[in-house]
Every structure is written in C-alpha cells, then in structure tokens.
Design a protein around this motif. Structure first.
Motif, PDB file in Angstrom:
ATOM      1  N   MET A 136       0.849  -1.170   0.000  1.00 15.27           N
ATOM      2  CA  MET A 136       0.000   0.000   0.000  1.00 15.27           C
ATOM      3  C   MET A 136       0.895   1.233   0.000  1.00 15.27           C
ATOM      4  N   PHE A 137       0.521   2.192  -0.814  1.00 17.04           N
ATOM      5  CA  PHE A 137       1.267   3.445  -0.908  1.00 17.04           C
ATOM      6  C   PHE A 137       0.881   4.332   0.257  1.00 17.04           C
ATOM      7  N   ASN A 138       1.875   4.824   0.977  1.00 17.02           N
ATOM      8  CA  ASN A 138       1.629   5.677   2.135  1.00 17.02           C
ATOM      9  C   ASN A 138       2.463   6.946   1.984  1.00 17.02           C
ATOM     10  N   PRO A 139       1.955   7.912   1.191  1.00 21.67           N
ATOM     11  CA  PRO A 139       2.749   9.104   0.911  1.00 21.67           C
ATOM     12  C   PRO A 139       2.902  10.003   2.132  1.00 21.67           C
ATOM     13  N   SER A 140       3.988  10.736   2.143  1.00 19.44           N
ATOM     14  CA  SER A 140       4.232  11.715   3.202  1.00 19.44           C
ATOM     15  C   SER A 140       3.377  12.962   2.947  1.00 19.44           C
ATOM     16  N   ARG A 141       3.308  13.812   3.930  1.00 14.19           N
ATOM     17  CA  ARG A 141       2.587  15.077   3.801  1.00 14.19           C
ATOM     18  C   ARG A 141       3.136  15.873   2.615  1.00 14.19           C
ATOM     19  N   THR A 142       4.450  15.904   2.493  1.00 16.17           N
ATOM     20  CA  THR A 142       5.093  16.641   1.402  1.00 16.17           C
ATOM     21  C   THR A 142       4.713  16.057   0.045  1.00 16.17           C
ATOM     22  N   GLN A 143       4.717  14.734  -0.069  1.00 16.53           N
ATOM     23  CA  GLN A 143       4.370  14.090  -1.332  1.00 16.53           C
ATOM     24  C   GLN A 143       2.920  14.361  -1.729  1.00 16.53           C
ATOM     25  N   VAL A 144       2.016  14.319  -0.756  1.00 20.48           N
ATOM     26  CA  VAL A 144       0.603  14.582  -1.036  1.00 20.48           C
ATOM     27  C   VAL A 144       0.429  16.012  -1.528  1.00 20.48           C
ATOM     28  N   ARG A 145       1.023  16.936  -0.828  1.00 16.50           N
ATOM     29  CA  ARG A 145       0.898  18.339  -1.225  1.00 16.50           C
ATOM     30  C   ARG A 145       1.512  18.563  -2.600  1.00 16.50           C
ATOM     31  N   GLN A 146       2.650  17.933  -2.844  1.00 17.77           N
ATOM     32  CA  GLN A 146       3.314  18.102  -4.135  1.00 17.77           C
ATOM     33  C   GLN A 146       2.445  17.563  -5.264  1.00 17.77           C
ATOM     34  N   GLU A 202     -12.341  27.086  -3.925  1.00 20.41           N
ATOM     35  CA  GLU A 202     -11.835  27.809  -2.755  1.00 20.41           C
ATOM     36  C   GLU A 202     -10.389  27.432  -2.412  1.00 20.41           C
ATOM     37  N   TYR A 203      -9.897  26.330  -2.948  1.00 19.55           N
ATOM     38  CA  TYR A 203      -8.522  25.899  -2.673  1.00 19.55           C
ATOM     39  C   TYR A 203      -7.567  26.203  -3.830  1.00 19.55           C
ATOM     40  N   GLN A 204      -8.085  26.612  -4.951  1.00 18.15           N
ATOM     41  CA  GLN A 204      -7.241  26.804  -6.133  1.00 18.15           C
ATOM     42  C   GLN A 204      -6.220  27.919  -5.955  1.00 18.15           C
ATOM     43  N   GLY A 205      -6.567  28.965  -5.224  1.00 22.89           N
ATOM     44  CA  GLY A 205      -5.609  30.040  -4.953  1.00 22.89           C
ATOM     45  C   GLY A 205      -4.419  29.550  -4.138  1.00 22.89           C
ATOM     46  N   ILE A 206      -4.674  28.607  -3.252  1.00 21.21           N
ATOM     47  CA  ILE A 206      -3.591  28.003  -2.462  1.00 21.21           C
ATOM     48  C   ILE A 206      -2.632  27.274  -3.388  1.00 21.21           C
ATOM     49  N   LEU A 207      -3.193  26.559  -4.357  1.00 20.41           N
ATOM     50  CA  LEU A 207      -2.362  25.791  -5.288  1.00 20.41           C
ATOM     51  C   LEU A 207      -1.591  26.685  -6.257  1.00 20.41           C
ATOM     52  N   ASP A 208      -2.030  27.932  -6.374  1.00 18.55           N
ATOM     53  CA  ASP A 208      -1.304  28.904  -7.199  1.00 18.55           C
ATOM     54  C   ASP A 208      -0.086  29.480  -6.478  1.00 18.55           C
ATOM     55  N   ASP A 248       1.015  24.866   8.228  1.00 18.36           N
ATOM     56  CA  ASP A 248       0.271  24.007   9.149  1.00 18.36           C
ATOM     57  C   ASP A 248      -1.135  24.569   9.305  1.00 18.36           C
ATOM     58  N   TYR A 249      -2.085  23.669   9.488  1.00 21.26           N
ATOM     59  CA  TYR A 249      -3.480  24.046   9.681  1.00 21.26           C
ATOM     60  C   TYR A 249      -3.925  23.505  11.029  1.00 21.26           C
ATOM     61  N   PHE A 250      -4.644  24.325  11.768  1.00 20.34           N
ATOM     62  CA  PHE A 250      -5.028  23.961  13.127  1.00 20.34           C
ATOM     63  C   PHE A 250      -6.551  23.915  13.254  1.00 20.34           C
ATOM     64  N   PRO A 251      -7.124  22.704  13.299  1.00 17.90           N
ATOM     65  CA  PRO A 251      -8.573  22.572  13.413  1.00 17.90           C
ATOM     66  C   PRO A 251      -9.132  23.257  14.652  1.00 17.90           C
ATOM     67  N   GLU A 252      -8.364  23.250  15.734  1.00 22.01           N
ATOM     68  CA  GLU A 252      -8.833  23.873  16.971  1.00 22.01           C
ATOM     69  C   GLU A 252      -8.975  25.394  16.816  1.00 22.01           C
ATOM     70  N   MET A 253      -8.388  25.933  15.750  1.00 21.46           N
ATOM     71  CA  MET A 253      -8.532  27.365  15.460  1.00 21.46           C
ATOM     72  C   MET A 253      -9.504  27.577  14.289  1.00 21.46           C
ATOM     73  N   GLY A 254     -10.241  26.518  13.953  1.00 15.57           N
ATOM     74  CA  GLY A 254     -11.244  26.624  12.901  1.00 15.57           C
ATOM     75  C   GLY A 254     -10.701  26.522  11.485  1.00 15.57           C
ATOM     76  N   GLU A 255      -9.466  26.070  11.357  1.00 11.53           N
ATOM     77  CA  GLU A 255      -8.853  25.966  10.035  1.00 11.53           C
ATOM     78  C   GLU A 255      -9.097  24.579   9.440  1.00 11.53           C
ATOM     79  N   THR A 256      -9.465  24.570   8.170  1.00  8.65           N
ATOM     80  CA  THR A 256      -9.581  23.322   7.421  1.00  8.65           C
ATOM     81  C   THR A 256      -8.302  23.140   6.635  1.00  8.65           C
ATOM     82  N   ASN A 257      -7.737  21.961   6.696  1.00  7.54           N
ATOM     83  CA  ASN A 257      -6.543  21.661   5.914  1.00  7.54           C
ATOM     84  C   ASN A 257      -7.007  21.280   4.507  1.00  7.54           C
ATOM     85  N   PRO A 258      -6.774  22.154   3.522  1.00  7.00           N
ATOM     86  CA  PRO A 258      -7.267  21.856   2.175  1.00  7.00           C
ATOM     87  C   PRO A 258      -6.640  20.606   1.567  1.00  7.00           C
ATOM     88  N   PHE A 259      -5.398  20.333   1.925  1.00 11.65           N
ATOM     89  CA  PHE A 259      -4.721  19.155   1.378  1.00 11.65           C
ATOM     90  C   PHE A 259      -5.300  17.872   1.956  1.00 11.65           C
TER      91      PHE A 259
END
Length: 145
Positions: A1-11, A42-48, A57-68
């Motif tokens: 099973m492929f288990n990519p890192s955070r960096t690989q997923v974002r890339q 809503e996430y396309q600007g992030i990818l730009d 880093d995204y913090f759910p406890e601060m109401g942030e959704t991690n787009p990745f």
C-alpha cells in the motif's frame, strides 16, 4: 500500500494544478486529483502559491480546514468507490447520493465517516475498523429518511 508523506501529497496537488494550467498530460492519480481540485475553487488560490502553502500548518482547533487533507480524503473516497473497498462502500455511496440528490454532498458525508473511523483508529491505536465506518454511514442514512 502506498503511504505518501505530507510533502508528497501536497506536491501531487501543486504539480497537478501546474500541469493542468500548462495543458500537460496527467497521470491517473493526477487526473483524480484534478477532478477534486476543480470541485473546490476555494482551494485553487492556495495551489497557485506553492511557496507560501507548501509547508503551512493548519489547526482545526482554530477553525482551520486543511485543504490538502480535505482533497486527499476526496481522492481516497474516489479510489474506494472505484474498487468497492471496503466491500459495500459503493452501495452506501449510491444510497447517500440518492437521498441527498448530490454526489459532492454524499462524498462529504462519507469523508466525515472515514475521518471518524481514522480518528478512532488513532485514538485506540488499532487498525481502521470498517464496522465503525459503516455504522457511521448507516446512522447518517437513517437520519436522511
């Protein structure tokens, strides 16, 4: 099973978005990633802006959704549906889509239940339990009657 890192997923998402704009050929997983990206303007600007968001880093406890994470969950659901794993997930999806009248809404419901199963797995340090996943989906299905 492929288990990519955070960096690989974002890339994957950054590269897919860049290739899409350059009209380059996409791989199979990039095609799936692009479908998800296009569902989420809503996430396309992030990818730009890879420099700014590659390591954010995204913090759910601060109401942030991690787009990745969110887009990755969409990709995971698409993969599960394509092979009906766990067995029965495709039928659950079809039931939810029929009840909500919308594929994206049905997918978001499944994402919530998948997240619950994964959270329980991490909390109890056990393998993911499909029964938790399906119990959650059944509860949602029942509430939509």
């Amino acid at each position: 099973m492929f288990n990519p890192s955070r960096t690989q997923v974002r890339q994957l998402f950054f590269d897919t978005w860049r290739k899409y704009h350059r009209q380059e050929i996409l791989s199979g997983i990039e095609t799936i990633a692009l479908e998800v990206i296009l569902l989420h303007p809503e996430y396309q600007g992030i990818l730009d802006d890879e420099e700014r968001y590659r390591d954010k880093d995204y913090f759910p406890e601060m109401g942030e959704t991690n787009p990745f994470l969110h887009m990755s969950m969409h990709v995971a659901i698409k993969e599960q549906l394509s092979i009906d794993q766990p067995i029965g997930i495709r039928q659950k999806f079809e039931n939810l889509r029929a009840k909500t009248g919308d594929e994206h809404t049905a997918t978001h419901i499944i994402i919530e239940c998948l997240a619950e199963m994964l959270w329980q797995s991490q909390r109890h340090q056990t393998p993911p339990d499909a029964q938790i996943y399906f119990d959650c989906l059944s509860k949602v299905e029942e509430s939509l009657k």
